[in-house]
Write a protein that holds these residues in place. Structure first.
Motif, mmCIF file in Angstrom:
data_model
loop_
_atom_site.group_PDB
_atom_site.id
_atom_site.type_symbol
_atom_site.label_atom_id
_atom_site.label_comp_id
_atom_site.label_asym_id
_atom_site.label_seq_id
_atom_site.Cartn_x
_atom_site.Cartn_y
_atom_site.Cartn_z
ATOM 1 N N ALA A 1 1.034 4.126 -2.779
ATOM 2 C CA ALA A 1 0.847 5.532 -2.428
ATOM 3 C C ALA A 1 1.927 6.392 -3.066
ATOM 4 O O ALA A 1 1.667 7.507 -3.530
ATOM 5 C CB ALA A 1 0.858 5.698 -0.914
ATOM 6 N N THR B 1 0.826 -1.202 0.000
ATOM 7 C CA THR B 1 0.000 0.000 0.000
ATOM 8 C C THR B 1 0.864 1.257 0.000
ATOM 9 O O THR B 1 0.571 2.236 -0.695
ATOM 10 C CB THR B 1 -0.932 0.002 1.224
ATOM 11 N N TYR C 1 7.337 13.259 2.610
ATOM 12 C CA TYR C 1 6.530 13.558 1.418
ATOM 13 C C TYR C 1 6.908 14.940 0.907
ATOM 14 O O TYR C 1 7.045 15.886 1.674
ATOM 15 C CB TYR C 1 5.030 13.528 1.728
ATOM 16 N N THR D 1 0.674 9.350 -5.738
ATOM 17 C CA THR D 1 0.716 10.747 -5.315
ATOM 18 C C THR D 1 1.441 11.597 -6.347
ATOM 19 O O THR D 1 2.198 11.083 -7.178
ATOM 20 C CB THR D 1 1.419 10.894 -3.951
#
Length: 326
Positions: free
Chosen positions: A37, A33, A65, A41
């Protein structure tokens, strides 16, 4: 032939279910997962280490991030939640712990005119996509960097929930040196935007007394908003403000009194007022004010000060300025 078709149909049903269960119930599913992601993104998403599974409880270490607008670095994140609550349309967080967060924001490039135009486009009503229950929320040391400005919040603690268009804060604690804010109450996200909030602000000024300020805000857009501010220590002061009919008349009425105020202006200079009062009446575009106070200070003789005037959204006129030295 029919048996073979049934086997194919059964496999077509079971395989997606098994994949979903793997992603939700296993640590390997959590890792996949996180990889997805990163792919989905619009920026770079990276987690150094993870434990647990998406269901019930998981933890992430060294989360990063970054996109073109901002970047976030988190030392550790730990979440416990109740997945079955989603069947009732509620996202239930049992506990959330986030430690050592760094947020880097760019300097705002939007002009005041653009901001004003965007504000007019916004709908004045809001609707949450899902009900949320959030308890034992604990954020430790959050640093926000924007250009040369740095803001460090020592901790944020929160317990609360939403119900339809209402947000209920059972308790919120924000520690932002030298301030500690405790907040509780309810407010609504649609007209007439009813609010009922109480707070206590504790400010520990360096080389000065700690100031305790209690505030209540209650009312709605159709009738009035009533704001009460009271200081209990180390001096006594109170301000009562009313904004009547915010959507139509926008009438304001403010009264305030204080006793024995002492403020340090600099290291070796103080300003004090043994007593005083202020009143403001009118509306936001045209109001009248009256201030009377006894004041003194370092290199300032004891005396009485009186200010009388009126003002509007961008201009203040002083009709009377009177100072009597005792």
């Amino acid at each position: 032939m029919i048996k073979r078709i049934l086997h194919i149909i059964l496999l077509a049903i079971l395989i997606p279910i098994l994949i979903v269960l793997f992603l939700l119930l296993t640590h390997g599913g959590l890792k996949i997962t996180l990889i997805l992601a990163n792919k989905l993104t619009d920026g770079n998403f990276y987690v150094k280490e993870s434990t647990g599974s998406l269901i019930n409880h998981f933890s992430l270490t060294d989360l990063h991030y970054q996109n073109k607008r901002f970047s976030i670095n988190i030392n550790s994140l730990e979440l416990s939640w109740h997945p079955l609550a989603l069947l009732e349309g509620r996202f239930y967080i049992q506990a959330l712990s986030v430690k050592n967060t760094e947020i880097n924001l760019p300097l705002s490039v939007a002009s005041k005119k653009e901001n004003k135009q965007n504000a007019h486009k916004n709908n004045i009503s809001f609707k949450l996509p899902v009900a949320i229950s959030a308890y034992n929320i604990n954020l430790e040391k959050m640093t926000i960097q924007q250009g040369k400005k740095t803001h460090t919040i020592q901790s944020i603690k929160f317990d609360g929930y939403t119900w339809k268009d209402r947000i209920s804060i059972q308790q919120a604690n924000i520690n932002y040196y030298p301030h500690v804010l405790n907040l509780s109450g309810d407010f609504y996200l649609k007209m007439p935007f009813y609010v009922n909030l109480t707070s206590q602000l504790i400010t520990a000024f360096p080389a000065y007394h700690t100031i305790y300020t209690d505030t209540t805000l209650k009312g709605d857009m159709n009738t009035a908003y009533n704001l009460t501010i009271k200081v209990s220590k180390p001096f006594i002061a109170s301000i009562i403000a009313t904004l009547k009919s915010p959507l139509t008349e926008e009438k304001i009425a403010v009264t305030g009194q204080w006793k024995k105020i002492l403020f340090p202006i600099s290291e070796n200079n103080d300003l004090s007022s043994s007593a005083g009062e202020i009143s403001v009446n009118g509306n936001l575009k045209n109001y009248q004010f009256n201030l009377k106070t006894e004041m003194a200070g370092t290199h300032i003789p004891d005396g009485n000060l009186m200010l009388v005037g009126n003002g509007g959204s961008s201009l203040i006129n002083f009709k009377t300025i009177s100072a009597n030295i005792l």
